[in-house]
Design a protein around this motif. Sequence first.
Motif, PDB file in Angstrom:
ATOM      1  N   ASN A  19       0.820  -1.212   0.000  1.00 21.79           N
ATOM      2  CA  ASN A  19       0.000   0.000   0.000  1.00 21.79           C
ATOM      3  C   ASN A  19       0.855   1.263   0.000  1.00 21.79           C
ATOM      4  OD1 ASN A  19      -3.092  -0.697   0.572  1.00 21.79           O
ATOM      5  ND2 ASN A  19      -1.839  -2.171   1.697  1.00 21.79           N
ATOM      6  N   LEU A  20       2.093   1.133   0.456  1.00 19.96           N
ATOM      7  CA  LEU A  20       3.002   2.281   0.547  1.00 19.96           C
ATOM      8  C   LEU A  20       3.716   2.561  -0.762  1.00 19.96           C
ATOM      9  CD1 LEU A  20       4.633   1.482   4.024  1.00 19.96           C
ATOM     10  CD2 LEU A  20       2.629   2.918   3.559  1.00 19.96           C
ATOM     11  N   GLY A  21       3.682   1.594  -1.684  1.00 19.33           N
ATOM     12  CA  GLY A  21       4.451   1.751  -2.907  1.00 19.33           C
ATOM     13  C   GLY A  21       5.943   1.668  -2.626  1.00 19.33           C
ATOM     14  N   TRP A  22       6.736   2.384  -3.434  1.00 20.38           N
ATOM     15  CA  TRP A  22       8.199   2.428  -3.242  1.00 20.38           C
ATOM     16  C   TRP A  22       8.644   3.799  -3.721  1.00 20.38           C
ATOM     17  CZ3 TRP A  22      11.688  -2.317  -4.739  1.00 20.38           C
ATOM     18  CH2 TRP A  22      12.971  -2.137  -4.206  1.00 20.38           C
ATOM     19  N   ARG A  23       8.530   4.752  -2.824  1.00 19.99           N
ATOM     20  CA  ARG A  23       8.669   6.157  -3.189  1.00 19.99           C
ATOM     21  C   ARG A  23      10.070   6.523  -3.676  1.00 19.99           C
ATOM     22  NH1 ARG A  23       5.312  10.232  -2.486  1.00 19.99           N
ATOM     23  NH2 ARG A  23       3.965   9.019  -1.116  1.00 19.99           N
ATOM     24  N   SER A  24      11.087   5.802  -3.232  1.00 19.47           N
ATOM     25  CA  SER A  24      12.472   6.167  -3.551  1.00 19.47           C
ATOM     26  C   SER A  24      12.742   6.293  -5.040  1.00 19.47           C
ATOM     27  CB  SER A  24      13.438   5.132  -2.962  1.00 19.47           C
ATOM     28  OG  SER A  24      13.285   5.023  -1.571  1.00 19.47           O
ATOM     29  N   TYR A  25      12.070   5.474  -5.852  1.00 23.98           N
ATOM     30  CA  TYR A  25      12.347   5.459  -7.284  1.00 23.98           C
ATOM     31  C   TYR A  25      11.202   6.045  -8.109  1.00 23.98           C
ATOM     32  CZ  TYR A  25      16.114   2.500  -5.705  1.00 23.98           C
ATOM     33  OH  TYR A  25      17.226   2.025  -5.052  1.00 23.98           O
ATOM     34  N   ALA A  26      10.238   6.638  -7.441  1.00 22.23           N
ATOM     35  CA  ALA A  26       9.127   7.294  -8.143  1.00 22.23           C
ATOM     36  C   ALA A  26       9.624   8.594  -8.785  1.00 22.23           C
ATOM     37  CB  ALA A  26       7.999   7.578  -7.147  1.00 22.23           C
ATOM     38  N   PRO A  27       8.933   9.076  -9.831  1.00 17.79           N
ATOM     39  CA  PRO A  27       7.701   8.514 -10.390  1.00 17.79           C
ATOM     40  C   PRO A  27       7.972   7.356 -11.345  1.00 17.79           C
ATOM     41  CG  PRO A  27       8.289  10.502 -11.582  1.00 17.79           C
ATOM     42  CD  PRO A  27       9.292  10.364 -10.470  1.00 17.79           C
ATOM     43  N   TYR A  28       6.992   6.467 -11.457  1.00 18.61           N
ATOM     44  CA  TYR A  28       7.111   5.292 -12.308  1.00 18.61           C
ATOM     45  C   TYR A  28       6.344   5.490 -13.615  1.00 18.61           C
ATOM     46  CZ  TYR A  28       8.840   3.132  -8.041  1.00 18.61           C
ATOM     47  OH  TYR A  28       9.571   2.846  -6.919  1.00 18.61           O
ATOM     48  N   ASP A  29       6.901   4.945 -14.697  1.00 17.19           N
ATOM     49  CA  ASP A  29       6.201   4.973 -15.983  1.00 17.19           C
ATOM     50  C   ASP A  29       4.941   4.114 -15.927  1.00 17.19           C
ATOM     51  OD1 ASP A  29       8.153   6.558 -17.262  1.00 17.19           O
ATOM     52  OD2 ASP A  29       9.394   4.792 -17.614  1.00 17.19           O
ATOM     53  N   ARG A  30       5.057   2.987 -15.224  1.00 19.72           N
ATOM     54  CA  ARG A  30       3.945   2.052 -15.107  1.00 19.72           C
ATOM     55  C   ARG A  30       3.899   1.487 -13.683  1.00 19.72           C
ATOM     56  NH1 ARG A  30       3.506   4.226 -19.306  1.00 19.72           N
ATOM     57  NH2 ARG A  30       3.163   3.333 -21.390  1.00 19.72           N
ATOM     58  N   ILE A  31       2.687   1.187 -13.221  1.00 15.53           N
ATOM     59  CA  ILE A  31       2.485   0.508 -11.949  1.00 15.53           C
ATOM     60  C   ILE A  31       1.488  -0.616 -12.176  1.00 15.53           C
ATOM     61  CG2 ILE A  31       1.661   0.685  -9.563  1.00 15.53           C
ATOM     62  CD1 ILE A  31       2.548   3.602  -9.543  1.00 15.53           C
ATOM     63  N   ILE A  32       1.788  -1.798 -11.630  1.00 17.95           N
ATOM     64  CA  ILE A  32       0.905  -2.946 -11.770  1.00 17.95           C
ATOM     65  C   ILE A  32       0.656  -3.561 -10.397  1.00 17.95           C
ATOM     66  CG2 ILE A  32       2.851  -4.494 -12.273  1.00 17.95           C
ATOM     67  CD1 ILE A  32       0.955  -6.078 -14.103  1.00 17.95           C
ATOM     68  N   LEU A  33      -0.577  -3.881 -10.110  1.00 18.87           N
ATOM     69  CA  LEU A  33      -0.930  -4.563  -8.868  1.00 18.87           C
ATOM     70  C   LEU A  33      -1.210  -6.021  -9.185  1.00 18.87           C
ATOM     71  CD1 LEU A  33      -1.564  -1.497  -8.219  1.00 18.87           C
ATOM     72  CD2 LEU A  33      -3.156  -2.382  -6.497  1.00 18.87           C
TER      73      LEU A  33
END
Length: 211
Positions: free
Chosen positions: A134-148
């Motif tokens: 739920n927290l994602g992974w902010r260190s490398y954001a922003p992401y081109d794509r995100i998949i759940l």
Amino acid sequence: MSSLEAAKCQKMSDEIANLVELSPMVYRAFSTTPRTPFVPVSINAFKLDAHPIGSNQWISSPLTVAKMTMALEAENCDNILEIGCGSGYQAAILAKIARRVFSVERIEALANSAKSLMKNLGINNVFIRFDDGNLGWRSYAPYDRIILSCFCDVVPDRLFEQLRDGGILVAPVAKDGKQYITQYKKYGNQINCKTLGECVFVPLLGGTTDK
């Protein structure tokens, strides 16, 4: 990959391609990514079904993985965030079509197993973190794509915040007792949503566990 494994991967990829339109790059990803190591407790890893992977978790049907991958439109992207690494198969597929894949897994045993498996297979562009998805992974954001790779009733706002403007997020979303592959496209503060086919995933849960 052994010649037998390669032949089975090729056959599975052909079966998928007969049911889902695959781009050449995605087809190659499925036909060149070993399947058996990611499905450790199944007697037929190549069957187009979901399979148990331990820790009360399941690996999605390769057919569903293909549908999710195509919905993500991720070919040649710089970075992808995956929520729900599981055994790592979806991440391994994405590693063949994008530069870097960052995957979060809330079950420590699965995260550690997936890390070891990527290393053993020589997949060097997948990075796995044991944490609450739920927290994602902010260190490398922003992401081109995100998949759940797990379903939710509502995609957490925090994940949309980590998606690049113009980016795409794909998630299984529950509605009226069913789950649907759902594609979101972000344009500034606006999120456009498209509902695709039905699917079945384990739920997105909060917190972390070592089991």
